[in-house]
Write a protein that holds these residues in place. Sequence first.
Motif, PDB file in Angstrom:
ATOM      1  N   UNK A 409       0.878  -1.165   0.000  1.00 44.11           N
ATOM      2  CA  UNK A 409       0.000   0.000   0.000  1.00 44.11           C
ATOM      3  C   UNK A 409       0.920   1.220   0.000  1.00 44.11           C
ATOM      4  N   UNK A 410       0.449   2.297  -0.587  1.00 49.28           N
ATOM      5  CA  UNK A 410       1.267   3.506  -0.564  1.00 49.28           C
ATOM      6  C   UNK A 410       1.382   4.014   0.871  1.00 49.28           C
ATOM      7  N   UNK A 411       2.598   4.392   1.232  1.00 52.53           N
ATOM      8  CA  UNK A 411       2.832   4.907   2.575  1.00 52.53           C
ATOM      9  C   UNK A 411       2.013   6.172   2.815  1.00 52.53           C
ATOM     10  N   UNK A 412       1.989   7.033   1.808  1.00 58.66           N
ATOM     11  CA  UNK A 412       1.223   8.269   1.957  1.00 58.66           C
ATOM     12  C   UNK A 412      -0.260   7.977   2.116  1.00 58.66           C
TER      13      UNK A 412
ATOM     14  N   UNK C 196      16.625  -0.396   3.378  1.00 58.40           N
ATOM     15  CA  UNK C 196      16.360  -1.837   3.316  1.00 58.40           C
ATOM     16  C   UNK C 196      16.128  -2.439   4.696  1.00 58.40           C
ATOM     17  N   UNK C 197      16.190  -1.652   5.747  1.00 58.80           N
ATOM     18  CA  UNK C 197      15.976  -2.076   7.130  1.00 58.80           C
ATOM     19  C   UNK C 197      17.153  -2.906   7.643  1.00 58.80           C
ATOM     20  N   UNK C 198      17.268  -2.939   8.973  1.00 57.31           N
ATOM     21  CA  UNK C 198      18.401  -3.611   9.609  1.00 57.31           C
ATOM     22  C   UNK C 198      18.520  -5.062   9.174  1.00 57.31           C
ATOM     23  N   UNK C 199      17.379  -5.662   8.801  1.00 59.93           N
ATOM     24  CA  UNK C 199      17.359  -7.082   8.481  1.00 59.93           C
ATOM     25  C   UNK C 199      17.465  -7.321   6.986  1.00 59.93           C
ATOM     26  N   UNK C 200      17.632  -6.268   6.184  1.00 61.70           N
ATOM     27  CA  UNK C 200      17.610  -6.367   4.722  1.00 61.70           C
ATOM     28  C   UNK C 200      16.256  -6.867   4.232  1.00 61.70           C
ATOM     29  N   UNK C 201      15.232  -6.649   5.040  1.00 64.94           N
ATOM     30  CA  UNK C 201      13.892  -7.109   4.671  1.00 64.94           C
ATOM     31  C   UNK C 201      13.103  -6.093   3.868  1.00 64.94           C
ATOM     32  N   UNK C 202      13.681  -4.940   3.624  1.00 65.36           N
ATOM     33  CA  UNK C 202      13.008  -3.936   2.830  1.00 65.36           C
ATOM     34  C   UNK C 202      12.202  -2.974   3.677  1.00 65.36           C
ATOM     35  N   UNK C 203      11.776  -1.883   3.057  1.00 63.22           N
ATOM     36  CA  UNK C 203      11.000  -0.884   3.776  1.00 63.22           C
ATOM     37  C   UNK C 203      10.261   0.003   2.804  1.00 63.22           C
ATOM     38  N   UNK C 204       9.287   0.735   3.349  1.00 65.23           N
ATOM     39  CA  UNK C 204       8.455   1.579   2.499  1.00 65.23           C
ATOM     40  C   UNK C 204       9.165   2.886   2.175  1.00 65.23           C
ATOM     41  N   UNK C 209       6.287   3.599  -3.361  1.00 66.46           N
ATOM     42  CA  UNK C 209       7.595   3.042  -3.695  1.00 66.46           C
ATOM     43  C   UNK C 209       8.151   2.322  -2.468  1.00 66.46           C
ATOM     44  N   UNK C 210       9.129   1.501  -2.698  1.00 71.62           N
ATOM     45  CA  UNK C 210       9.684   0.759  -1.565  1.00 71.62           C
ATOM     46  C   UNK C 210      11.090   0.306  -1.886  1.00 71.62           C
ATOM     47  N   UNK C 211      11.851   0.099  -0.822  1.00 71.38           N
ATOM     48  CA  UNK C 211      13.140  -0.548  -0.965  1.00 71.38           C
ATOM     49  C   UNK C 211      12.879  -2.040  -0.834  1.00 71.38           C
ATOM     50  N   UNK C 212      13.229  -2.816  -1.863  1.00 70.72           N
ATOM     51  CA  UNK C 212      12.824  -4.222  -1.829  1.00 70.72           C
ATOM     52  C   UNK C 212      13.591  -5.021  -0.780  1.00 70.72           C
TER      53      UNK C 212
END
Lengths: 534, 380, 298
Positions: A409-412, C196-204, C209-212
């Motif tokens: 989902x979009x963060x925004x 990518x978060x401390x665990x390399x699990x990705x983040x928003x 968009x997101x870091x995979x």
Amino acid sequence: MKRRKFDVKALPAATANAVDERFKAAGPIRGLLNKVFPDHWSFLLGEIALFSFIILLLTGTFLTLFFDPSMTEVIYNGAYAPLRGQAMSHAYATSLDISFAVRGGLIVRQMHHWAALLFLAAIVVHMFRIFFTGAFRKPRELNWIIGLLLFWLGFLEGFAGYSLPDDALSGTGLRIATGIMLSIPIIGTWVTTSLFGGEFPGHVILDRLYIAHVLLVPGILLALITVHVGLVFVQKHTQWPGPGRTNSNVVGERMFPRYAIKQGGFFMLVFAVVAFLGGLFQINPIWLFGPYRAAVVSAGSQPDWYVMFLDGSTRLMPAWELRFSLFGHGYTLPAIFWPTVVLPGILTVLPLIYPFIEARKNRDTSRHNLLNRPRDVPQRTALGMMAVSFYVVLLVSGGNDIIADKFHISLNAMTWAGRIAILVVPPLAYYITHRIALGLQQHDREVLAHGVETGIIKRLPNGAFVEIHQPLAPVDEHGHPAHLDYVGWTVPRKMNRLGALGPAIRGFFRPIERPAPPPPPPALPAKERDKIDA
Amino acid sequence: MSHEPGHGTPAVDLSADNLTNRQILEAGLRRDDIEIVHYESPFPVPGTKAERRIERLVAFLFFLAGAGAIAFVAVYIWGPFNPDEYTFGSGGEDWYTPALGFCLALALFGIGMGVLVYGRKLLPHEIAIQDRHDGASSDDDRKIAAGTLGFIGEELGIQRRPLIKATLGLGGLGLGLAAAAVPIGMMIKDPHPTAEHPEDPYFETGFNPRFNDGKPVRLVREDYTPIRPEDVSIGGQMTAFPGIPGGTTNEFADSPILLIHLRDNDAQTLRSNLKNYSKNALTNPSDPNSGSMWNNFVVYSKICTHAGCPASLYEQQTNRLLCPCHQSQFLITDNARPIFGPATRRLPMLPIDVDGEGYFVAKGDFGVAIGPAFWERPTQ
Amino acid sequence: MSRRPSADVDPEGMTMTTESGGKTAARLRRLVSVAPRKRGKATRRLSAALRMLAALVFAGGLYMAVAPASSAADNPPLSRQAEDGKALFDQNCISCHGSNAQGVDGRGPSLIGVGSASVEFQVTTGRMPAARQEAQVPRKRPFWGGEELDNNAKALGQYIQELGGGPQLPAGTDFASQGDIARGGELFRINCASCHAFSAGGGALSSGKYAPSLKEATDREMYAAMLTGPQNMPVFGDNQLTPQQKTDIIAYVQGMKSDQDPGGWGLGRFGPVTEGLAIFLVGIVALVFATLWIAGKS
């Protein structure tokens, strides 16, 4: 001289005599042994918090033997190879040692952390029970206030503990706490500089948090918990309304033996759950976060769940900052002040005074030892659900980046959804809860008036179909049941479950209706054992 | 059902001989206003099959507890744990803690369930009713308490001695102040620069030339190596620190910066936007390095203006900078304007240049307060 | 393999505008021989060829006049591998990236100068060919499988490399074993963990968009991502993170991924969110069931 024979069998009696001669304890002990406690599953929720606290004291004491809160920088050369050669605080290094160099240290650390989460979770769930059943009413307002203080103290205690290992996550949390303290008008910078002994992070904050975490706050917690439980003893526990249960009696079982045995067993179960979580579910892997550096942050940085609602309110807050000039100098009231200082203030004061507001509104000065079923006080229940839904929206928003990432989902969009939900959901929750409570109440009244639905459909001579109801009260000569008043008792829904004292379902997943017990064999001297049957 | 609990319990003559324990208990119950209205042994006939089954269950649970506890000790002592070395993929060591947790949980579960089954299934069920006796004290008691307090007040006679009353009040107040003053005085620290400590924690960072004998401070990596323009690729960013002793440590927690190498057209956009911000704008329109930027490089404070987290999630195509704590988003190509989330202020830009040896230096300090806002922060 | 009917589009000649003289003939031969087979009508074949020829002569002349002399003159003939890559490109990539990878406005960027590292990353992670335009092109099952994927990605990369140069990956598939995990961890936390978060699990990231997650990422893919900065990821050139430092980071990430959590189940290594969920779903739920059983009438 004749040697006095040591009689083992007489030892308990002799000891008891010796004690009583000195303390005159026989009377009070009898009162304690005989004290009657009501029994209901929802009365055990507070115990989860109490038992978690005991586990916290036990595991925490172990941890203090190996932890050092010093912020002195050291080069790590301990057991955890992927961090060797890194500069870190001594506090973080000893936390790593607890996890990797102390045999069994990791499980104790994890049990401590899980018990902390459980402590606060149980407090919150227990608080909901107290609120929705009206157990906070006179004469128990003080215990409600103490309970609320216990939550906030637990919150502080938890946050201090979360900050101690000095990993990247706890450092980020402390940094945000600094931002919050700075936002307080007029004294913000003074408070922050004084607490940190200078600029963030300084060299003293962990020592100060440590002494607060292991001595000050636990001391106050312990004292307040003692008072909290003591007041329950003195004022006697509330009970659900039902046959034979009045405002001036307690219906239950004596504290010893059965009630106390159940409590002891339950403590062991809580301990088992914490041990299970501590061993099989990894929590707070500080070795993956790395040491705290001011430039380091991880995506998905969250506080523990009990602080998460404040993180959520901060995320949802629009960018509104007040800036103004006075006497030629500019002043700022930051956006973060409202969701993190004002909101918790409101969340403290409102529940604190709620018992008095409700009593005043209802012009109610009487004592209440009988609980309300939530449906019987629709307004309070609806208000409570409104507060709960408000809290849950904030809680979910506190993890909205994880939700956005994992559910694509979009963060925004998540932030906007939270902003809208915080305004829309609570009133909706109020309305829906209010209607449901009234509906449930109405249904109970119908059962009282017409009886229990039997599921038997009868066709009348004129062709109409009617369901036969089993009346709850004796019927008069016309077949109409006598009038029953609605008094807030549980009303039977099914056949053969008449009243709360009747035979109940056996088994949780698989109800087995027990047939009527066979009469006791005549040969037995039943009178001696069972004669007190009413 | 009786509404006078205890009264239903038959009176017992305690002086009588041969009283059973049950009878003595009832004498006590009567004193505590308790009446047992229902008392039922779950197994009226001792030694039935059902009872023995429950007994066996309890025994099994206690046995389980013992076995779990012994297994716990065994795992604790002989389990695969190496206190000197933990590397990635340490193999067997990874089940050490789970095994401990499982054995401990098993032991505690066995004890707990055993006790609970014993209490629930083997002990007699009862329904007891106790009188609450709550509410206020009797009128007599209240009258006596009030009278006693009143008499104590008269004995003290403080009302008749206004001088003592006044001086005592003064003394108490003074002592209270003293008690408060010590801890507050111990901790209090002036947040603003004074003659004794000239540093200004809220307005000053490690890029102040003061920390470098008045010379411009270099931008360095976390290992103190200085940075050349060619070290950061187009579309790249680098976390940098002030090149002063301790500059990359937490001593200078406000100082971390983000050095960004923009694409040419993005840099153009930013440069054209900068003219609205006198502090960062070009002083000489024909010289692209006369403002706070240097060619296509721009440096922003990494400390979020909202709550102080490192705002370091740089999106090189959309040119947004996201803070992971509260999701404030800053538009890099518009002087780091906050475009989403709770942040209200731009990330401060650090004016940079390249020194004679080709390394980045800060032209000066930020000139504004870094990080979260506070009361006496000027409204620039 | 030719799922994308690029040849159907091309005969209009518009995408041929930048073809340089020497290659035009080869390209023309191929097109003329390919297109008709698809249409299967002699007349259309002839007319298409003629139109094509006319367009090419016109466009080629125009290009020669406009284009910088150097690129036309310096373009050496493609290597054998690049020729294969070009064929693949023309079948699968050309509709968005345009002929000769010049890019098509609103559809796909120019690939001149992105280098073989970028191509290999995009193709082996399945991001390219993209399914649709969205906030971010997700990782998916690659277009080809197994060895074919490897060969085709290398061929495409070689083609793009010879077209415009750019960053290239070092040889080999195992970088992790040569890295220093501790050093890599420090670099990972300061450069990578924020997204990518401390665990390399990705983040928003912002707006969908997101870091995979790096869960499935191979050594080569991670290296390529750092080197080229795909999509919104910043570029970490060799001057910023030396090849050795990149190797260190890869060693840390792969080591962390392979490490079983010492403290039990890692709850996805998401941090306090899943921990909070667990205390309610496991702790509170289990204990509330316990209270129901304890206080229930037996």
